[in-house]
Design an enzyme around this catalytic site. Structure first.
Site, PDB file in Angstrom:
ATOM      1  N   LYS A 232     -41.759   2.941  82.083  1.00 10.16           N
ATOM      2  CA  LYS A 232     -42.222   2.177  80.924  1.00 10.16           C
ATOM      3  C   LYS A 232     -41.959   2.960  79.637  1.00 10.16           C
ATOM      4  O   LYS A 232     -42.578   3.989  79.390  1.00 10.16           O
ATOM      5  CB  LYS A 232     -43.712   1.857  81.013  1.00 10.16           C
ATOM      6  CG  LYS A 232     -44.111   0.862  79.922  1.00 10.16           C
ATOM      7  CD  LYS A 232     -45.597   0.735  79.727  1.00 10.16           C
ATOM      8  CE  LYS A 232     -46.120   1.307  78.428  1.00 10.16           C
ATOM      9  NZ  LYS A 232     -45.404   1.130  77.210  1.00 10.16           N
ATOM     10  N   THR A 286     -52.837  13.848  74.840  1.00 11.89           N
ATOM     11  CA  THR A 286     -53.812  14.423  75.763  1.00 11.89           C
ATOM     12  C   THR A 286     -54.879  13.394  76.122  1.00 11.89           C
ATOM     13  O   THR A 286     -55.341  13.325  77.260  1.00 11.89           O
ATOM     14  CB  THR A 286     -54.434  15.688  75.137  1.00 11.89           C
ATOM     15  OG1 THR A 286     -53.410  16.690  75.061  1.00 11.89           O
ATOM     16  CG2 THR A 286     -55.589  16.227  75.967  1.00 11.89           C
ATOM     17  N   GLU A 287     -55.231  12.566  75.149  1.00 19.39           N
ATOM     18  CA  GLU A 287     -56.246  11.537  75.379  1.00 19.39           C
ATOM     19  C   GLU A 287     -55.829  10.604  76.524  1.00 19.39           C
ATOM     20  O   GLU A 287     -56.584  10.369  77.471  1.00 19.39           O
ATOM     21  CB  GLU A 287     -56.418  10.766  74.070  1.00 19.39           C
ATOM     22  CG  GLU A 287     -57.558   9.796  74.065  1.00 19.39           C
ATOM     23  CD  GLU A 287     -57.472   8.859  72.852  1.00 19.39           C
ATOM     24  OE1 GLU A 287     -56.652   9.126  71.947  1.00 19.39           O
ATOM     25  OE2 GLU A 287     -58.206   7.869  72.848  1.00 19.39           O
ATOM     26  N   GLU A 306     -47.452  15.784  80.639  1.00 17.03           N
ATOM     27  CA  GLU A 306     -46.919  16.626  79.564  1.00 17.03           C
ATOM     28  C   GLU A 306     -47.570  16.100  78.290  1.00 17.03           C
ATOM     29  O   GLU A 306     -47.214  15.028  77.810  1.00 17.03           O
ATOM     30  CB  GLU A 306     -45.397  16.538  79.546  1.00 17.03           C
ATOM     31  CG  GLU A 306     -44.747  17.739  78.899  1.00 17.03           C
ATOM     32  CD  GLU A 306     -44.639  17.584  77.417  1.00 17.03           C
ATOM     33  OE1 GLU A 306     -45.602  17.944  76.729  1.00 17.03           O
ATOM     34  OE2 GLU A 306     -43.602  17.089  76.954  1.00 17.03           O
ATOM     35  N   CYS A 340     -44.317  17.487  70.563  1.00 19.21           N
ATOM     36  CA  CYS A 340     -45.550  18.026  71.139  1.00 19.21           C
ATOM     37  C   CYS A 340     -45.571  19.543  71.078  1.00 19.21           C
ATOM     38  O   CYS A 340     -46.622  20.147  71.014  1.00 19.21           O
ATOM     39  CB  CYS A 340     -45.719  17.541  72.571  1.00 19.21           C
ATOM     40  SG  CYS A 340     -44.208  17.660  73.512  1.00 19.21           S
ATOM     41  N   GLU A 437     -53.998  18.053  66.718  1.00 22.96           N
ATOM     42  CA  GLU A 437     -52.571  17.761  66.692  1.00 22.96           C
ATOM     43  C   GLU A 437     -52.293  16.627  65.701  1.00 22.96           C
ATOM     44  O   GLU A 437     -52.830  15.530  65.841  1.00 22.96           O
ATOM     45  CB  GLU A 437     -52.086  17.359  68.090  1.00 22.96           C
ATOM     46  CG  GLU A 437     -50.577  17.195  68.155  1.00 22.96           C
ATOM     47  CD  GLU A 437     -50.077  16.824  69.551  1.00 22.96           C
ATOM     48  OE1 GLU A 437     -50.759  16.052  70.240  1.00 22.96           O
ATOM     49  OE2 GLU A 437     -48.988  17.301  69.918  1.00 22.96           O
TER      50      GLU A 437
END
Lengths: 526, 290, 297
Positions: A232, A286-287, A306, A340, A437
């Site tokens: 996706k 990360t969420e 990742e 990232c 971030e």
């Protein structure tokens, strides 16, 4: 006339070095005529009309791009309409104009895709590894052949400068397929004393910052190890993945080995939760990574994540300064900071901080911000309106937190989503802009005094994806690379990627590696 | 009159009682009480994590060879106290032959993993031939603090088999011992305490998994958790809670008697791969002649 | 002797990456034309051969003033560069042209001679009418670590130059590392160089983009610290319009607009002028031009 002898000059230079401000120049100007600029212009050029202060537009040719008005889902080797019959617009973030209609896949489409993958797995996993390799090699070659087309579409859809999509994203994507193709028939050598087997149906969810490259990072090792895939793409950047689907179709890869299902978060969630999926590979925030880890709990699904980062880029006073400045720029402004592993926390040793910051500001003045399709553009468009709002909000937070902001006074295009490259000086670990971030061209700068201090601060985050170290001293590099809690450490360089080089994080930056021999492990079981 | 042993916890190299003051009675098959075991609390666990965290830097910073020496030393001490472990196993219901086998295997496993200390890096690290002018290499590094909920069915072997691959690679750990067969765990702690293993590298708790597993899984200063039992509900809860800090979560529900369950892949479960890049200057290369 | 100039270290790979990125700049249309004319105006048209004759020097000087008379609005080159014994010839040939005369000196190209001879040669060049002196540093002394010797020699030659501008040739092809290039640049700048120059043209490699970038950064650091401008002259091996534009891009993005004049930047080149004219001819005639239409002097 008091002649300056060589000896006295030699003494003077020493004096000069020790007292740079007290004497501007040796030998003294009474003995040696310094030519004033006004005297010396010869055959004066008619005032250069257009200096390099603004290079003329150098747009990439887009006439050879073949884009359809509407894209469907790629399932079981065919392009099929979404069950919902719904489409959404994908736009060019540099112009805010629509490029094409994209099928809005949902849970039903995911179900079909996963079932095709499941069916295809029976034969694909048993296909002779040498034959599997050939398909992957062919895909690599076809990407190379159509590299320019891919680069243009990547830039159109994602806003990144054509220089980057042309020189980095697309070649690396092709190289990734090429690298992993070669592994397909050598897997027994990758895992000592083990016979690796494919895991089955792999669900892969990729982000919008490197659309084709991330697709390559995910697909190539999965296919080489004999898995079948439902991929996706990110909703805002589906086009190159769909062009890749065309290549996959042309390549003759058996139906069902790869499906590409476009859509939104609900489609991603359906993929994560589908009972026939054996493994999830995710790159993103990360969420969402935490959501996925939680969602697959107790399901026996393998997972690799990742996720985000907030990397420290550390400059010591013995660093190659000019290259370090270049590394800072490359670390934070590469791909508009949508990286990232961006070097978003700069640590400069206090005794060289003024010099480094001045050089950084000077360098930033030469950055060209604007039309991503222009070959000279260094910083393109922010990927989406949403992301631009998020970045601008962080800039507001930084100002409110009392950090000193610096931006060059470059003009931004009136249309599209753009953000000036931004520095925040005099920050500390307690600033939110330092902790969180931002995923944009925003750099926070802190100074440090000692190596212990900088290691402690560099590790003082829940992330652990990457870090940069700049020093001329080898033993210092190894001291730091050992102590920095990060999956990738760039010493005297930054933001380098290669198919042979494992990439992935510590702690909340995720787990599992992509790239290199280590990138095979997530796709096999013993 | 026989002196009975008081089984305490092993935290930070010391043998404290549980701070909660709670105990559970351990009975043999004849329903006779053979020991009062500490019923560790959430706070004991917290203290153990603090001790483990403190020990990471020193343990991971030791020379690999030195870690190998210490692990071998554990085997030596274990060998010397073989009889005591056999006796404890018998007390907990093992037959003589299975008790002797379990102790033998535990000793062998120490020797086996001792040898891995300075070898797995060579097997699982790599030099990566990148296309640019950079030297690029990847090495395994310890994940950090690892929690273990050890095998319930064995008293010594499952515990040892889980601890060793974790500490081989420089991690430190907090281990919850078998609830029904806890005796060997604390005696093993005595072995560790006399084997030059630094304080805090291994911390051992006794108690109840149902009570502690969620705390193990949710602790934000724990980097990885390994669950060696088969309770599906606990497996799921641990995996879910691990997501709070992207904890590495593994299920090692294995038959530790089998040789195949001692292998370096277990070491690698709690290792991170770190990749380092550095430019290679190539002035003068064109003049190189072979 | 201890070197008291603290030069930063240089990472070669980083320099090359920066150069590669600068080379991706695409200079089109007006910028390209103006850039090419500027490059033409920055050329030190050079002949430095053992077989140089009065005739050859005269022909070159004529060429310097008449690059391509069929293309209107062309500038002349900045200077011609010759050996000391041809300075007078050049002076006569270029009278009233505004084109400067540069003379190599100091036992060019090896630099192996006594200080006395070098000073005398320099004085002779200036006395004969040289506006600029291109000296070579003593690479042997540099590589032996006699940095003060190198420094003192440059200072002495600078003094001997009087009103003439001094270009200091580092001969980077013999310095082996970019760290040395940077160190030699700093020594030359501090010792009084008006220009620093890469090469004699007699040693390979001559000018390269990475070497030039390191030298430009030395100039920038000196300027940032003192406000004093120093010029730059890459010499040797730059023969195409494309590469001249690459150098200009690098100059612009490293030192800025202030340096974008022949007062502060020169190309030491013999065949570059004709390649630029080839490109300008294409602009004028709307078709790819041929060397057959361009004088070869």
């Amino acid at each position: 006339m008091g002649r300056i002898t060589a000896i006295t000059i030699s003494v003077k230079i020493k004096f000069y070095i020790q007292n740079p401000k007290r004497q501007k120049r040796t030998p003294s100007s009474s003995n040696i005529q310094i030519i004033e600029s006004s005297n010396y212009q010869i055959t004066k050029m008619s005032k250069i009309k257009k200096t390099f202060a603004s290079y003329d537009a150098a747009p990439e040719n887009t006439s050879h791009i073949d884009l359809k008005a509407q894209y469907d889902l790629f399932i079981n080797g065919k392009f099929v309409k979404p069950q919902s019959k719904q489409y959404y617009d994908t736009i060019n973030p540099a112009t805010e104009k629509k490029i094409a209609s994209i099928a809005k896949g949902n849970a039903k489409d995911i179900d079909l895709a996963v079932k095709s993958a499941k069916k295809a797995f029976e034969s694909w996993s048993k296909t002779e590894p040498k034959e599997r390799a050939k398909y992957i090699y062919r895909i690599a070659r076809m990407i190379q052949e159509r590299a320019r087309e891919f680069a243009v579409i990547e830039t159109m859809n994602g806003g990144k400068p054509i220089r980057e999509s042309r020189d980095i994203d697309i070649p690396l994507a092709a190289n990734h397929f090429f690298y992993y193709a070669g592994w397909a028939d050598k897997l027994d050598y990758a895992f000592p004393n083990r016979k690796p087997k494919p895991v089955g149906v792999v669900g892969q969810i990729i982000p919008w910052n490197f659309p084709l490259l991330m697709a390559a990072w995910k697909l190539a090792p999965a296919l080489a190890t004999g898995n079948t895939v439902v991929l996706k793409p990110a909703e805002s950047t589906p086009l190159t993945a769909l062009k890749l689907a065309e290549i996959i179709q042309e390549s003759g890869l058996p139906d069902g080995v790869v499906q590409i299902v476009t859509g939104f978060g609900d489609a991603g969630a359906a993929l994560v939760n589908h009972p026939l999926v054996n493994k999830i590979a995710f790159t993103g925030s990360t969420e969402v990574g935490k959501y996925i880890q939680k969602a697959v709990a107790g399901s026996n699904k393998k997972v690799t994540l990742e996720l985000g980062g907030k990397a420290a880029n550390i400059i010591f006073d013995d660093a190659p300064i000019d290259q370090a400045v270049e590394g800072i720029v490359n670390g934070i402004f590469f791909n508009q900071g949508h990286v990232c592993c961006a070097g978003s926390r700069l640590f400069v040793q206090e005794n060289i901080a003024d010099k480094v910051i001045q050089k950084l500001k000077d360098r930033m003045k030469t950055l060209i911000i604007g039309d991503p399709m222009d070959k000279n553009t260094d910083i393109g468009a922010i990927n989406s309106k949403e992301q631009l709002l998020k970045i601008n909000n962080y800039i507001k937070i930084g100002i409110a937190e009392g950090a000193e902001m610096y931006q060059t006074n470059c003009a931004l295009p009136s249309q599209g989503y753009f953000c000036k490259p931004t520095l925040f000086l005099h920050t500390s670990q307690s600033h939110r802009i330092v902790q969180e971030e931002i995923f944009g061209p925003v750099l926070t700068i802190q100074t440090f005094r000692t190596i212990e201090e900088v290691i402690e601060k560099a590790n003082n985050i829940p992330y652990g994806l990457s870090a940069g170290v700049w020093t001329d001293k080898g033993s210092k590099i190894f001291n730091l690379t050992t102590k920095l809690r990060a999956g990738v450490v760039w010493a005297n360089t930054y933001n380098k990627f290669d198919p042979t080089s494992p990439f992935g994080g510590y702690q909340e930056s995720g787990f599992g590696r992509e790239g290199g021999v280590h990138g095979l492990l997530p796709y096999v079981h013993f | 009159m026989e002196i009975l042993k008081t089984y305490k916890l092993f935290i930070g190299g010391a043998f404290p009682r549980t701070e909660s003051g709670r105990y559970y009675k351990l009975e043999n098959k004849q329903k006779q009480v053979i020991a009062n075991m500490c019923l560790s609390s959430r706070k004991d666990f917290r203290n153990a994590v603090v001790a483990a965290r403190k020990a990471v830097e020193g343990w991971s910073g030791r020379a690999a060879f030195n870690r190998g020496q210490i692990l071998y030393r554990i085997a030596e001490i274990l060998e010397g106290r073989k009889a005591q472990f056999v006796a404890e196993l018998l007390l907990q219901g093992s037959t003589k032959s299975s008790a002797e086998k379990e102790v033998r295997l535990a000793i062998d496993r120490c020797v086996y993993y001792s040898g891995w200390c300075d070898k797995y890096q060579q097997l699982f690290g790599s030099v990566n031939p990148v296309a640019t002018s950079h030297f690029n290499f990847s090495v395994p590094e310890p994940t950090g603090v690892v929690c273990v909920i050890a095998d319930e069915n064995t008293s010594l072997l499952g515990l040892v088999s889980a601890i060793l691959p974790i500490i081989v690679g420089g991690n430190t750990c907090v281990v919850l011992a078998s609830e029904s067969k806890p005796l060997c765990s604390i005696t093993f702690a005595e072995v560790l305490a006399t084997s030059d293993l630094a304080a805090g590298v291994v911390n051992i708790l006794t108690g109840n998994s149902k009570e502690l597993h969620t705390h193990f899984a949710s602790h934000m200063d724990v980097n990885a958790i390994i669950y060696c039992r088969e309770n599906a509900a606990e497996i799921k809860a641990i995996a879910e809670l691990s997501s709070m800090n992207v904890k590495r979560s593994f299920v090692w529900n294995k038959d530790w008697l089998k040789a195949e369950n001692e292998n370096p892949y277990l070491i690698m479960d709690v290792q991170e791969i770190k990749t380092t890049w550095h430019p290679i200057e190539n002035i003068g290369v064109s003049g190189a002649k072979y | 002797m201890v070197l008291l100039i603290q030069s930063p270290t240089i990472d070669q790979v980083g320099v090359e990456e920066r150069v590669a990125r600068l080379m991706t700049r695409s200079i089109k249309k007006e910028s390209e034309l103006e850039g090419l004319k500027l490059a033409l105006n920055m050329i030190d048209l050079t002949t430095l051969e053992g077989k140089d004759t009065v005739g050859k020097v005269k022909q070159m000087c004529y060429k310097a003033q008449h690059l391509a008379d069929d293309i209107a609005g062309l500038p002349t080159v900045a200077a011609v560069c010759v050996y000391v014994n041809h300075v007078k010839t050049a002076k006569r040939a270029l009278v009233n042209s505004g084109i400067k005369i540069a003379s190599v000196a100091t036992a060019f190209p090896s630099g192996n001679s006594s200080r006395k001879v070098k000073i005398e040669e320099t004085k002779m060049a200036v006395a004969n009418g040289a506006d600029e002196v291109d000296m070579v540093i003593s690479r042997g002394e540099f590589l032996q670590g006699n940095y003060n010797f190198v420094f003192d020699e440059i200072a002495a030659i600078k003094e001997a130059c009087g009103p003439a501008r001094l270009k200091v040739i580092l001969e980077t092809g013999e310095l082996s590392t970019l760290d040395n290039v940077r160190k030699a640049s700093d020594i030359a700048i501090h010792a009084g160089a008006d220009f620093i120059k890469t090469s004699t043209g007699k040693i390979q490699p001559a000018a390269t983009m990475p070497v030039t970038l390191v030298m430009l950064q030395a100039i920038k650091d000196h300027y940032d610290a003192t406000g004093i401008m120093v010029g730059m002259k890459p010499a040797g091996g730059i023969s195409t319009s494309k590469s001249a534009l690459n150098y200009l891009v690098m100059l612009y993005e490293t030192l800025g607009e202030k340096w974008m004049t022949n007062e502060w930047f020169r190309f030491g080149a013999s065949s570059l002028a004709n390649d630029i004219i080839l490109q300008l001819g294409k602009e004028k005639y709307g078709a790819y031009y041929s060397n057959n239409y361009i004088s070869k002097d």
